[in-house]
Write a protein that holds these residues in place. Structure first.
Motif, mmCIF file in Angstrom:
data_model
loop_
_atom_site.group_PDB
_atom_site.id
_atom_site.type_symbol
_atom_site.label_atom_id
_atom_site.label_comp_id
_atom_site.label_asym_id
_atom_site.label_seq_id
_atom_site.Cartn_x
_atom_site.Cartn_y
_atom_site.Cartn_z
ATOM 1 N N LEU A 63 -2.789 22.385 12.817
ATOM 2 C CA LEU A 63 -2.828 20.678 13.289
ATOM 3 C C LEU A 63 -1.314 20.768 12.319
ATOM 4 O O LEU A 63 -1.243 21.088 11.405
ATOM 5 C CB LEU A 63 -3.996 20.361 12.700
ATOM 6 N N ILE A 64 -1.047 19.052 12.778
ATOM 7 C CA ILE A 64 0.295 18.934 11.946
ATOM 8 C C ILE A 64 -0.213 17.555 11.450
ATOM 9 O O ILE A 64 -1.232 16.617 12.033
ATOM 10 C CB ILE A 64 1.559 18.432 12.444
ATOM 11 N N HIS A 65 0.199 17.025 9.206
ATOM 12 C CA HIS A 65 -0.719 15.383 9.597
ATOM 13 C C HIS A 65 0.743 14.612 9.226
ATOM 14 O O HIS A 65 1.284 15.209 8.547
ATOM 15 C CB HIS A 65 -1.307 16.648 7.919
ATOM 16 N N HIS A 66 -0.006 13.499 9.670
ATOM 17 C CA HIS A 66 1.650 12.778 9.911
ATOM 18 C C HIS A 66 1.126 12.006 8.580
ATOM 19 O O HIS A 66 0.287 11.381 8.908
ATOM 20 C CB HIS A 66 1.819 12.494 10.877
ATOM 21 N N SER A 67 2.412 11.286 7.699
ATOM 22 C CA SER A 67 1.763 10.267 6.994
ATOM 23 C C SER A 67 3.101 9.174 7.213
ATOM 24 O O SER A 67 4.089 9.428 7.193
ATOM 25 C CB SER A 67 1.135 10.302 5.727
ATOM 26 N N ASP A 68 3.140 8.215 5.964
ATOM 27 C CA ASP A 68 4.203 7.235 5.475
ATOM 28 C C ASP A 68 5.089 8.044 4.280
ATOM 29 O O ASP A 68 6.053 7.647 3.949
ATOM 30 C CB ASP A 68 3.962 6.179 5.546
ATOM 31 N N ARG A 69 4.651 9.017 3.664
ATOM 32 C CA ARG A 69 5.178 9.826 2.742
ATOM 33 C C ARG A 69 4.975 9.119 1.393
ATOM 34 O O ARG A 69 6.028 9.261 1.128
ATOM 35 C CB ARG A 69 6.920 10.709 3.248
ATOM 36 N N GLY A 70 3.897 7.915 1.562
ATOM 37 C CA GLY A 70 3.868 8.122 0.188
ATOM 38 C C GLY A 70 3.165 8.369 -0.634
ATOM 39 O O GLY A 70 2.632 9.599 -0.467
ATOM 40 N N ILE A 71 3.377 7.955 -1.895
ATOM 41 C CA ILE A 71 2.322 8.840 -3.167
ATOM 42 C C ILE A 71 1.266 9.141 -2.951
ATOM 43 O O ILE A 71 1.090 10.517 -3.864
ATOM 44 C CB ILE A 71 3.217 7.891 -4.681
ATOM 45 N N GLN A 72 1.017 9.397 -2.955
ATOM 46 C CA GLN A 72 -0.833 9.900 -2.673
ATOM 47 C C GLN A 72 -0.917 10.750 -1.141
ATOM 48 O O GLN A 72 -1.000 12.023 -1.967
ATOM 49 C CB GLN A 72 -1.974 8.722 -1.510
ATOM 50 N N TYR A 73 0.211 10.583 -0.337
ATOM 51 C CA TYR A 73 0.014 11.798 0.812
ATOM 52 C C TYR A 73 0.627 12.657 0.081
ATOM 53 O O TYR A 73 0.899 14.096 1.037
ATOM 54 C CB TYR A 73 0.219 11.627 1.550
ATOM 55 N N CYS A 74 1.506 12.452 -0.855
ATOM 56 C CA CYS A 74 2.907 13.950 -1.283
ATOM 57 C C CYS A 74 2.539 14.424 -2.150
ATOM 58 O O CYS A 74 2.827 15.613 -2.778
ATOM 59 C CB CYS A 74 3.974 12.825 -0.944
ATOM 60 N N SER A 75 1.134 13.719 -3.101
ATOM 61 C CA SER A 75 0.943 14.594 -4.153
ATOM 62 C C SER A 75 0.610 15.807 -4.094
ATOM 63 O O SER A 75 0.351 16.341 -2.594
ATOM 64 C CB SER A 75 -0.356 13.497 -4.836
ATOM 65 N N THR A 83 0.457 -1.008 0.166
ATOM 66 C CA THR A 83 0.214 0.112 -0.387
ATOM 67 C C THR A 83 0.828 1.533 -0.057
ATOM 68 O O THR A 83 0.077 1.943 0.183
ATOM 69 C CB THR A 83 -1.174 -0.001 1.180
ATOM 70 N N THR A 84 2.334 1.357 0.263
ATOM 71 C CA THR A 84 3.458 2.605 0.385
ATOM 72 C C THR A 84 3.913 2.461 -1.380
ATOM 73 O O THR A 84 4.485 1.220 -1.371
ATOM 74 C CB THR A 84 3.560 2.041 1.422
ATOM 75 N N ASN A 85 4.068 3.610 -1.693
ATOM 76 C CA ASN A 85 4.884 3.644 -2.377
ATOM 77 C C ASN A 85 5.849 5.495 -2.250
ATOM 78 O O ASN A 85 5.457 6.419 -2.889
ATOM 79 C CB ASN A 85 4.807 3.971 -4.267
ATOM 80 N N SER A 86 6.997 4.586 -1.345
ATOM 81 C CA SER A 86 7.688 5.868 -1.761
ATOM 82 C C SER A 86 8.420 6.387 -2.312
ATOM 83 O O SER A 86 9.506 7.504 -2.503
ATOM 84 C CB SER A 86 8.424 5.613 -0.732
ATOM 85 N N TYR A 87 8.949 5.886 -3.407
ATOM 86 C CA TYR A 87 10.094 6.115 -4.123
ATOM 87 C C TYR A 87 9.147 7.154 -5.714
ATOM 88 O O TYR A 87 8.668 6.737 -6.484
ATOM 89 C CB TYR A 87 10.381 4.776 -5.412
ATOM 90 N N HIS A 88 8.773 8.224 -5.781
ATOM 91 C CA HIS A 88 8.250 9.296 -6.293
ATOM 92 C C HIS A 88 9.052 10.449 -6.515
ATOM 93 O O HIS A 88 9.744 10.897 -5.736
ATOM 94 C CB HIS A 88 6.415 9.293 -6.069
ATOM 95 N N ARG A 89 7.870 11.273 -7.279
ATOM 96 C CA ARG A 89 9.146 12.657 -7.862
ATOM 97 C C ARG A 89 8.719 13.183 -7.006
ATOM 98 O O ARG A 89 8.954 14.402 -7.076
ATOM 99 C CB ARG A 89 8.574 12.958 -8.977
ATOM 100 N N PHE A 90 7.666 13.503 -6.287
ATOM 101 C CA PHE A 90 6.632 14.417 -5.154
ATOM 102 C C PHE A 90 7.342 14.863 -3.659
ATOM 103 O O PHE A 90 8.398 14.087 -3.436
ATOM 104 C CB PHE A 90 5.208 14.369 -4.595
#
Length: 333
Positions: free
Chosen positions: A310-322, A226-233
């Motif tokens: 508010l601080i939004h925290h995530s696993d820095r996947g492609i969806q959350y960094c878009s 469910t996580t893709n951290s290798y992206h351009r964002f």
């Protein structure tokens, strides 16, 4: 212990000998002793028969002469010695059992009986390694066993190996046509084949034999990434590493998990408040597209009252960094 709503008492050996000793001295009759210690007369009769003291059956010893007194004192000394011997044997047995229980737990054995089997296996190994420089009697004496124990265990072990080999051959023939057939199905499908060679095989036996020979069919587990951290964002830094969370709507944590269904996988996007552990936003979809995360974020923002700082925290996947996702967060900042 209870049986049919009646209490069943267990008496120790020293206690039984104590009752017989008092009955021998003759201070009390059998009925008086039974009332004093709350014992049934039939129970005392059983103990008298067990220790072969028929002289105490329905009699009361009267001490009249010095010889009888000295004889009774001698008997009392013998009883005390027997008590000490019985106590020592009980203690030795308890200590040995405690050692075995600890050894079985540390070595990963299920029970003491399984641990004791290792002794016989070691005996067979020692006999094979001796290469005739030591006799079987000498080896068995070192293990605290007799010669017949070696022959009995070896005979059982040889029969067990022959049985295992027959089972393995039958299963291998079946696996040629159905290589992924499990143990529970094999029990039913191979019942006729086992009966032909006069073998009785249960489910647990078949499990153990196939596990020993590494022939169990393991289920192939499928999982979803469910996580893709290798992206351009752009990937934002982790700013909550040393942060102390003191209230609600201070930090939101976002993540995606998958749910296995009959038709495949569903993906659940969640936003959780780090302080209260409350799910403030969620969305269920059939893909990992950005839309599901955006819908979960919009639900969380709509239901929240105060989200300033508010601080939004995530696993820095492609969806959350878009760009789409981060722009929503920036507008509500």
């Amino acid at each position: 212990m209870y049986r049919n709503d009646k209490v069943i008492r267990r008496y120790s050996e020293p206690f039984k000998l104590k009752i017989l000793a008092e009955l021998t001295i003759g201070k009390h009759t059998k009925s008086e002793l039974c009332k004093l210690y709350s014992i049934a007369p039939t129970t005392v009769n059983v103990w008298i028969k067990k220790y072969n003291r028929k002289d105490l059956m329905n009699t009361r010893v009267k001490v009249e002469t010095k010889d009888e007194i000295s004889r009774i004192k001698g008997l009392q000394k013998e009883i005390e010695q027997l008590k000490k011997l019985l106590l020592k044997k009980d203690l030795d047995a308890m200590v040995e059992e405690s050692y075995l229980e600890v050894a079985a737990e540390d070595l990963g054995f299920k029970s003491i009986a399984e641990l004791k089997k290792v002794k016989y296996k070691a005996l067979i190994k020692a006999k094979e390694k001796s290469k005739r420089f030591a006799s079987l009697t000498t080896i068995t004496h070192c293990f605290g066993l007799k010669r017949d124990a070696y022959y009995k265990y070896k005979s059982r072990a040889d029969k067990r190996l022959i049985l295992e080999q027959q089972i393995i051959n039958i299963v291998r023939k079946r696996r040629k046509s159905l290589p992924r057939e499990g143990v529970r199905k094999l029990i039913k499908s191979l019942d006729i084949d086992f009966n032909k060679v006069n073998i009785k095989v249960g489910r647990d036996t078949l499990f153990n034999v196939l596990r020993k020979h590494q022939m169990l069919t393991l289920r192939k587990k499928t999982s979803a990434r469910t996580t893709n951290s290798y992206h351009r964002f752009y990937k934002y830094n982790n700013i909550i590493k040393d942060l102390e969370v003191t209230g609600a709507n201070q930090v939101w944590v976002s993540d995606i998990t998958y749910i296995r269904t009959v038709k495949g996988f569903c993906y659940l996007a969640l936003i959780t408040d780090m302080h209260s552990r409350k799910i403030v936003g969620y969305d269920l979809s059939d893909s990992l597209e950005l839309k599901g995360c955006v819908r979960a974020l919009n639900k969380a923002i709509y239901q929240a009252k105060k989200i300033k700082q508010l601080i939004h925290h995530s696993d820095r996947g492609i969806q959350y960094c878009s760009n789409v996702y981060t722009q929503i967060l920036k507008r509500k900042r």
